[in-house]
Design a protein around this motif. Structure first.
Motif, short mmCIF file in Angstrom:
data_model
loop_
_atom_site.label_atom_id
_atom_site.label_comp_id
_atom_site.label_asym_id
_atom_site.label_seq_id
_atom_site.Cartn_x
_atom_site.Cartn_y
_atom_site.Cartn_z
N GLU A 74 -2.80 9.33 1.71
CA GLU A 74 -1.66 9.90 0.98
C GLU A 74 -1.01 8.92 0.02
N SER A 75 -1.25 7.63 0.21
CA SER A 75 -0.63 6.62 -0.64
C SER A 75 -1.52 5.38 -0.68
N THR A 76 -1.64 4.80 -1.87
CA THR A 76 -2.49 3.62 -2.05
C THR A 76 -2.08 2.90 -3.33
N PRO A 77 -2.32 1.60 -3.41
CA PRO A 77 -2.03 0.88 -4.64
C PRO A 77 -3.14 1.08 -5.67
N TYR A 78 -3.50 2.30 -5.93
CA TYR A 78 -4.61 2.64 -6.82
C TYR A 78 -4.42 2.00 -8.19
N GLY A 79 -5.45 1.29 -8.65
CA GLY A 79 -5.40 0.65 -9.96
C GLY A 79 -4.76 -0.72 -9.95
N ARG A 80 -4.24 -1.16 -8.82
CA ARG A 80 -3.59 -2.47 -8.74
C ARG A 80 -4.38 -3.47 -7.92
N MET A 81 -5.60 -3.11 -7.58
CA MET A 81 -6.47 -4.00 -6.82
C MET A 81 -7.76 -4.21 -7.61
N GLN A 82 -8.54 -5.21 -7.21
CA GLN A 82 -9.82 -5.46 -7.87
C GLN A 82 -10.75 -4.27 -7.75
N ALA A 83 -10.70 -3.60 -6.60
CA ALA A 83 -11.53 -2.42 -6.37
C ALA A 83 -10.71 -1.39 -5.60
N ASN A 84 -10.83 -0.14 -5.97
CA ASN A 84 -10.16 0.93 -5.25
C ASN A 84 -11.06 1.33 -4.07
N LEU A 85 -10.54 1.17 -2.87
CA LEU A 85 -11.34 1.37 -1.67
C LEU A 85 -11.62 2.84 -1.38
N GLU A 86 -10.61 3.67 -1.53
CA GLU A 86 -10.75 5.11 -1.28
C GLU A 86 -9.87 5.86 -2.27
N LYS A 87 -10.14 7.15 -2.42
CA LYS A 87 -9.38 7.95 -3.36
C LYS A 87 -8.22 8.65 -2.67
N LYS A 88 -7.05 8.54 -3.29
CA LYS A 88 -5.86 9.22 -2.79
C LYS A 88 -6.12 10.73 -2.78
N GLY A 89 -5.67 11.40 -1.70
CA GLY A 89 -5.84 12.83 -1.58
C GLY A 89 -7.14 13.26 -0.92
N GLN A 90 -7.99 12.28 -0.61
CA GLN A 90 -9.28 12.55 0.03
C GLN A 90 -9.24 12.05 1.48
N PRO A 91 -10.11 12.60 2.35
CA PRO A 91 -10.18 12.08 3.71
C PRO A 91 -10.49 10.58 3.69
N SER A 92 -9.82 9.85 4.56
CA SER A 92 -9.96 8.40 4.60
C SER A 92 -10.64 7.97 5.90
N LYS A 93 -11.72 7.22 5.77
CA LYS A 93 -12.39 6.72 6.97
C LYS A 93 -11.53 5.68 7.68
N TRP A 94 -10.76 4.90 6.93
CA TRP A 94 -9.94 3.85 7.53
C TRP A 94 -8.74 4.43 8.26
N ILE A 95 -8.07 5.37 7.64
CA ILE A 95 -6.92 6.00 8.29
C ILE A 95 -7.39 6.82 9.49
N THR A 96 -8.50 7.52 9.35
CA THR A 96 -9.04 8.31 10.45
C THR A 96 -9.40 7.40 11.63
N LEU A 97 -10.02 6.26 11.36
CA LEU A 97 -10.37 5.31 12.41
C LEU A 97 -9.12 4.83 13.16
N LYS A 98 -8.11 4.42 12.41
CA LYS A 98 -6.88 3.91 13.04
C LYS A 98 -6.14 5.02 13.79
N ALA A 99 -6.09 6.22 13.22
CA ALA A 99 -5.40 7.34 13.88
C ALA A 99 -6.09 7.71 15.18
N LEU A 100 -7.41 7.79 15.17
CA LEU A 100 -8.15 8.10 16.39
C LEU A 100 -7.96 7.01 17.44
N TRP A 101 -7.94 5.76 17.01
CA TRP A 101 -7.73 4.65 17.94
C TRP A 101 -6.35 4.76 18.59
#
Length: 109
Positions: A74-101
């Motif tokens: 839902e929120s990310t520093p999109y465009g302010r990093m060397q590489a954008n890791l995931e797209k805002k508004g899309q399912p996130s593997k990182w958030i899903t991993l942490k939420a399930l944990w």
């Protein structure tokens, strides 16, 4: 949510807004970008805390789970990093991993 009669009544964060528009309740990645409920729950759960005061945040986290069993970025520093890791508004593997944990460790998967 037993402790909050209205999810918009979150102390110091979200007066007169819905739970899904408050910055602290938006699921963000990477975590150096800011604080959110998932980060707080992850820290508390990792430290071994189980407290009824966590229930409101857990309820918000469970509400944000998609029918496919994932959580959306839902929120990310999109465009302010060397590489954008995931797209805002899309399912996130990182958030899903942490939420399930968090939910597994808390006992509410």
């Amino acid at each position: 949510m037993d402790h909050l009669q209205n999810p918009a009544d979150v102390e110091g964060c979200c007066r007169n807004v819905t739970a899904h528009t408050c910055a602290g309740l938006k699921l963000a990645f990477p975590w150096f970008y800011g604080y959110n409920i998932l980060r707080g729950l992850w820290v508390l759960t990792r430290l071994g805390y189980r407290d009824e005061r966590m229930e409101d945040a857990l309820a918000v986290l469970r509400e944000k789970k998609t029918p496919e069993g994932k959580w959306v970025l839902e929120s990310t520093p999109y465009g302010r990093m060397q590489a954008n890791l995931e797209k805002k508004g899309q399912p996130s593997k990182w958030i899903t991993l942490k939420a399930l944990w968090v939910l597994e460790k808390y006992g509410r998967a």
